[in-house]
Design an enzyme around this catalytic site. Structure first.
Site, PDB file in Angstrom:
ATOM      1  N   HIS A 156      28.464  37.987  53.808  1.00 36.34           N
ATOM      2  CA  HIS A 156      28.978  37.219  52.660  1.00 36.34           C
ATOM      3  C   HIS A 156      29.675  38.140  51.649  1.00 36.34           C
ATOM      4  O   HIS A 156      29.717  37.839  50.455  1.00 36.34           O
ATOM      5  CB  HIS A 156      27.860  36.434  51.961  1.00 36.34           C
ATOM      6  CG  HIS A 156      27.048  35.591  52.883  1.00 36.34           C
ATOM      7  ND1 HIS A 156      27.491  34.377  53.376  1.00 36.34           N
ATOM      8  CD2 HIS A 156      25.807  35.801  53.435  1.00 36.34           C
ATOM      9  CE1 HIS A 156      26.571  33.862  54.171  1.00 36.34           C
ATOM     10  NE2 HIS A 156      25.545  34.710  54.235  1.00 36.34           N
ATOM     11  N   SER A 275      53.916  50.377  45.505  1.00 36.05           N
ATOM     12  CA  SER A 275      54.526  49.304  44.734  1.00 36.05           C
ATOM     13  C   SER A 275      55.907  49.728  44.264  1.00 36.05           C
ATOM     14  O   SER A 275      56.169  50.903  44.007  1.00 36.05           O
ATOM     15  CB  SER A 275      53.638  48.981  43.529  1.00 36.05           C
ATOM     16  OG  SER A 275      54.341  48.190  42.593  1.00 36.05           O
TER      17      SER A 275
END
Length: 484
Positions: A156, A275
């Site tokens: 999870h 980026s």
């Protein structure tokens, strides 16, 4: 002419006559992919016709010579046609005249195209298998190199238990091994020849279907002529197997993206980008694209299944649009597997950072509970003690305090504190889980032996199929050469 209605009818007729329908029916823009397959099928069929006495050896020689010229000229030199099969036949007739029309004796485009698709698909499936095997090899190499590199394990996306990079890598190798088995199964069912089925009801000519199957390297024939020409379940199975690969690799890609976010892995610059505006960024772009490939593959499966659903038996033109879904899947998945394999093989796993994170969130709790249970406590009591310890700081003192609260006894009266202390340590916790398939270095070493053996078996299976196709190509070339 009476009035505007007549004029409008002429306009409408001009608009809807001729070109648009013919262009809509044409598959030439996509048929470059099966050009070589069509030439092979044509050659095998002509050789068989000559051997059966359906065409003369002189006519066969003329047709085979024309096919050689067509091959040398290339796909772009083909005349216009509804599809590559018609265009090749037209090109042959242009070269040798009416005798070229005998090439199509005892077959239909229905069985011809079905055969060409299988000839090309099996090559693509072998290519996909080679990529999957290479990825499995890369994962095995990572496991061998990182057997003692402890890392956090998650369920999870929450810290769960410490594991190792090797254990993580082998979990995906196992899934890809099953995917390889599905691809091999898909290959074997695709590798059956429909040729000789004609439109769907066979032919009146004395053809030898087993002979053309042998010349083309098929393992046998699809017996029923209607089934042979009409069925595309082999495409559905192949795309399903490819989609399974894509889902497996998508999960791995998501893991690596998450690991990169946490600083658990450093991707090689070839598999990352920066980026355009933020120079400090190193983005796992390639893995994000790999992750998305599952959507392409599952979309291809859905498109293919929907196209095939509810078709009446024998040939329907819908099948022309079905095949492209398979090409989409095999191209996208094979490329994604190659990229993911390269990213994993060249990645760096920072051992210190991984080990430091391995104990976060009291991830050794299960090991501590196991140690208490092994000392004689019921597991549920051990579970309660460890849960209380988690609230107190998750160290040995916390476990002792929790034991006193839960049982009224100190830890030393319940278990060996040294054993519990070892269980609290992520490295020791991993080392203790040496059951079959576990993350302990010893268990990983045992697992790797099986992984390497399985890889060798699958590599041999792929090599055997590749060798069979190469042998068939050589045999067909020798038969064609005998007509020179």
């Amino acid at each position: 002419m009476s009035g505007g209605e007549g004029d409008g009818t002429v306009v409408r007729r001009d608009r809807f006559s001729g070109g648009p329908a013919r262009s809509f029916l044409s598959s030439m823009d996509d048929d470059d992919r099966i050009f070589a397959a069509d030439l092979a099928v044509d050659r095998a069929h002509v050789v068989m016709l000559a051997e059966q006495g359906v065409v003369s050896e002189d006519d066969a020689a003329a047709i085979l010579g024309a096919l050689a010229d067509v091959e040398a000229a290339g796909f772009d030199a083909l005349p216009d046609g509804e599809d590559v099969h018609e265009a090749v036949e037209t090109a042959v007739v242009e070269r040798v005249g009416r005798v070229g029309g005998k090439m199509h004796t005892a077959r239909s485009r229905n069985d011809e195209v079905a055969t060409c698709i299988r000839v090309r698909l099996r090559e693509d499936l072998l290519g996909a298998l080679e990529s999957v095997l290479a990825f499995r090899e890369a994962l095995a190499d990572v496991a061998g190199a990182e057997a003692e590199t402890v890392m956090p394990g998650f369920t999870h996306l929450q810290p769960a238990q410490p594991t190792t990079v090797a254990h993580w890598a082998l979990s995906y190798e196992g899934a890809l091994a099953r995917d390889a088995g599905r691809l091999l199964d898909a290959y074997d069912r695709a590798n059956r020849s429909p040729l000789g089925a004609a439109a769907f009801a066979g032919t009146t000519f004395d053809v030898d279907r087993e002979r053309t199957a042998d010349l083309l390297g098929f393992d046998g024939v699809v017996t029923n002529a209607m089934d042979a020409s009409a069925s595309r379940d082999f495409l559905l199975e192949a795309v399903a197997a490819l989609a399974s690969v894509a889902v497996t690799v998508s999960g791995l890609a998501e893991d690596v993206v998450f690991f990169a976010n946490r600083g658990f892995v450093a991707l090689d610059d070839d598999y990352a980008s920066t980026s355009s505006i933020m120079p400090q960024k190193k983005n796992p772009d390639t893995l994000e694209l790999v992750r998305s490939t599952a959507g392409d593959a599952l979309g291809a499966y859905q498109g293919l299944a929907t196209t095939l659903k509810g078709l009446p038996r024998a040939y329907n033109r819908d099948l022309q649009n079905a095949t492209g879904h398979a090409w989409t899947a095999v191209d996208a998945v094979t490329e994604a597997v190659d990229v993911a394999a390269g990213a994993v093989a060249t990645a760096d796993w920072p051992a210190e950072a991984l080990e430091a994170a391995a104990g976060e969130g009291f991830s050794t709790a299960t090991g501590v509970a196991d140690a208490l249970a092994a000392a004689g406590l019921p597991f549920r009591e051990a579970h309660e003690i460890v849960a209380l310890a988690a609230e107190r700081g998750a160290d040995l003192d916390a476990v002792d305090a929790a034991a006193r609260e839960a049982t009224g006894e100190q830890l030393a009266d319940l278990a060996d504190p040294a054993v519990v202390a070892a269980a609290l340590d992520p490295v020791e916790s991993v080392a203790q889980r040496d059951s079959a398939g576990g993350p302990a270095p010893s268990a990983v070493g045992d697992a790797l032996e099986g992984v390497r053996a399985g890889l060798e078996d699958d590599e041999a299976a792929v090599a055997e199929r590749e060798a069979a196709l190469a042998e068939a190509r050589d045999a067909l070339a020798a038969e064609v050469a005998s007509y020179d």
